[in-house]
Design an enzyme around this catalytic site. Structure first.
Site, PDB file in Angstrom:
ATOM      1  N   HIS A   1       0.841  -1.213   0.000  1.00  0.00           N
ATOM      2  CA  HIS A   1       0.000   0.000   0.000  1.00  0.00           C
ATOM      3  C   HIS A   1       0.875   1.263   0.000  1.00  0.00           C
ATOM      4  O   HIS A   1       0.624   2.219  -0.740  1.00  0.00           O
ATOM      5  CB  HIS A   1      -0.869   0.056   1.270  1.00  0.00           C
TER       6      HIS A   1
ATOM      7  N   LYS B   1     -16.602  -7.782   6.881  1.00  0.00           N
ATOM      8  CA  LYS B   1     -15.310  -8.391   6.525  1.00  0.00           C
ATOM      9  C   LYS B   1     -14.595  -8.927   7.759  1.00  0.00           C
ATOM     10  O   LYS B   1     -13.520  -9.491   7.654  1.00  0.00           O
ATOM     11  CB  LYS B   1     -14.428  -7.374   5.797  1.00  0.00           C
TER      12      LYS B   1
ATOM     13  N   ARG C   1      -1.898  -5.836  -8.123  1.00  0.00           N
ATOM     14  CA  ARG C   1      -0.705  -6.662  -7.936  1.00  0.00           C
ATOM     15  C   ARG C   1      -0.498  -7.606  -9.105  1.00  0.00           C
ATOM     16  O   ARG C   1       0.588  -7.759  -9.613  1.00  0.00           O
ATOM     17  CB  ARG C   1      -0.821  -7.476  -6.645  1.00  0.00           C
TER      18      ARG C   1
ATOM     19  N   SER D   1      -2.717  -7.886   2.755  1.00  0.00           N
ATOM     20  CA  SER D   1      -3.028  -7.839   4.186  1.00  0.00           C
ATOM     21  C   SER D   1      -3.454  -9.226   4.677  1.00  0.00           C
ATOM     22  O   SER D   1      -3.144  -9.626   5.788  1.00  0.00           O
ATOM     23  CB  SER D   1      -4.157  -6.836   4.455  1.00  0.00           C
TER      24      SER D   1
HETATM   25  O1  PNS Z   1      -8.857  -3.295   0.474  1.00  0.00           O
HETATM   26  P1  PNS Z   1     -10.156  -3.816  -0.062  1.00  0.00           P
HETATM   27  O2  PNS Z   1     -10.874  -4.613   1.002  1.00  0.00           O
HETATM   28  O3  PNS Z   1      -9.989  -4.567  -1.337  1.00  0.00           O
HETATM   29  O4  PNS Z   1     -11.049  -2.507  -0.382  1.00  0.00           O
HETATM   30  C1  PNS Z   1     -12.343  -2.632  -0.892  1.00  0.00           C
HETATM   31  C2  PNS Z   1     -13.097  -1.302  -0.751  1.00  0.00           C
HETATM   32  C3  PNS Z   1     -13.128  -0.853   0.684  1.00  0.00           C
HETATM   33  C4  PNS Z   1     -12.425  -0.259  -1.592  1.00  0.00           C
HETATM   34  C5  PNS Z   1     -14.545  -1.551  -1.289  1.00  0.00           C
HETATM   35  O5  PNS Z   1     -15.095  -2.648  -0.649  1.00  0.00           O
HETATM   36  C6  PNS Z   1     -15.438  -0.337  -1.081  1.00  0.00           C
HETATM   37  O6  PNS Z   1     -15.341   0.624  -1.805  1.00  0.00           O
HETATM   38  N1  PNS Z   1     -16.322  -0.416  -0.073  1.00  0.00           N
HETATM   39  C7  PNS Z   1     -17.253   0.645   0.239  1.00  0.00           C
HETATM   40  C8  PNS Z   1     -18.670   0.230  -0.144  1.00  0.00           C
HETATM   41  C9  PNS Z   1     -18.920   0.458  -1.606  1.00  0.00           C
HETATM   42  O7  PNS Z   1     -18.874   1.558  -2.115  1.00  0.00           O
HETATM   43  N2  PNS Z   1     -19.201  -0.640  -2.339  1.00  0.00           N
HETATM   44  C10 PNS Z   1     -19.463  -0.615  -3.747  1.00  0.00           C
HETATM   45  C11 PNS Z   1     -18.175  -0.706  -4.554  1.00  0.00           C
HETATM   46  S1  PNS Z   1     -18.399  -1.917  -5.787  1.00  0.00           S
END
Ligand code: PNS
Length: 183
Positions: free
Chosen positions: A29, A53, A102, A140
């Site tokens: 990150h 999660k 990645r 992570s």
């Molecule tokens: O690090 P991650 O877990 O891959 O991040 C995912 C994240 C937090 C970016 C994604 O789940 C997100 O944007 N969550 C907020 C809810 C949302 O807007 N969902 C619709 C996106 S498809």
């Protein structure tokens, strides 16, 4: 925000939102953030509050680790958000969502997410940066698994994260196991 082009407020300059779970933040990150700072004036690390999660670290703990790492980098801000990312971004003066990629295995998930976000807000783009080769295997999830099982994650996450992982998993002191025919 000052009137004018979105994301170019007088105070902030060009802003990117880097959203994620950051449970915990890794050097993968951090590499993306540092490279994004070559392009943007500010990067906001936005930690998603998503209890579904079942994160290892609370939002406060994750925020605290991010803030501690970037305490001397005023161009990086840390925040958390609940609900839709597009709604959070709309409340800021960011011009873009930033995500790291990645490997090709990330692509499908990221493509869906970027497409959904763009369908929710047609003005919003997602910018992808390839993770450096040194960190392309770092996530992570694997960091937590390795740390939980007592493996070393030094060099893959900041030292302060290594310490927090050790505290979380209350790691025992490991002794060398003697293996021989008499066992
Ligand atoms: O690090 P991650 O877990 O891959 O991040 C995912 C994240 C937090 C970016 C994604 O789940 C997100 O944007 N969550 C907020 C809810 C949302 O807007 N969902 C619709 C996106 S498809």
């Amino acid at each position: 925000m000052e009137k004018g082009k979105k994301g170019e407020g007088k105070d902030m300059g060009k802003v990117a939102i880097y959203p994620g779970s950051f449970d915990p933040i890794t050097y993968g990150h951090i590499d993306v953030v540092e490279r994004a700072l070559e392009i943007f004036d500010k990067v906001i690390i936005a930690i998603a509050e998503n209890e579904e999660k079942r994160p290892l670290f609370s939002v406060e703990e994750r925020l605290q680790m991010v803030k501690a790492f970037f305490k001397d980098t005023p161009k990086v801000l840390a925040d958390s958000f609940k609900g839709l990312l597009v709604d959070y971004v709309a409340k800021t003066n960011a011009i873009v969502i930033l995500r790291g990629l990645r490997a090709t295995s990330d692509f499908e998930y990221e493509f869906h997410m970027a497409s959904m976000n763009r369908s929710l807000n047609t003005h919003l783009d997602t910018l992808f940066m390839m993770t450096s080769k040194d960190y392309f295997f770092v996530s992570s999830r694997t960091i937590k698994e390795v740390a939980r099982l007592g493996g070393g994650v030094e060099g893959l996450v900041p030292d302060l994260v290594v310490r927090r992982l050790k505290e979380k998993f209350k790691l025992p002191v490991t002794k060398k196991k003697q293996i021989g025919w008499d066992d």
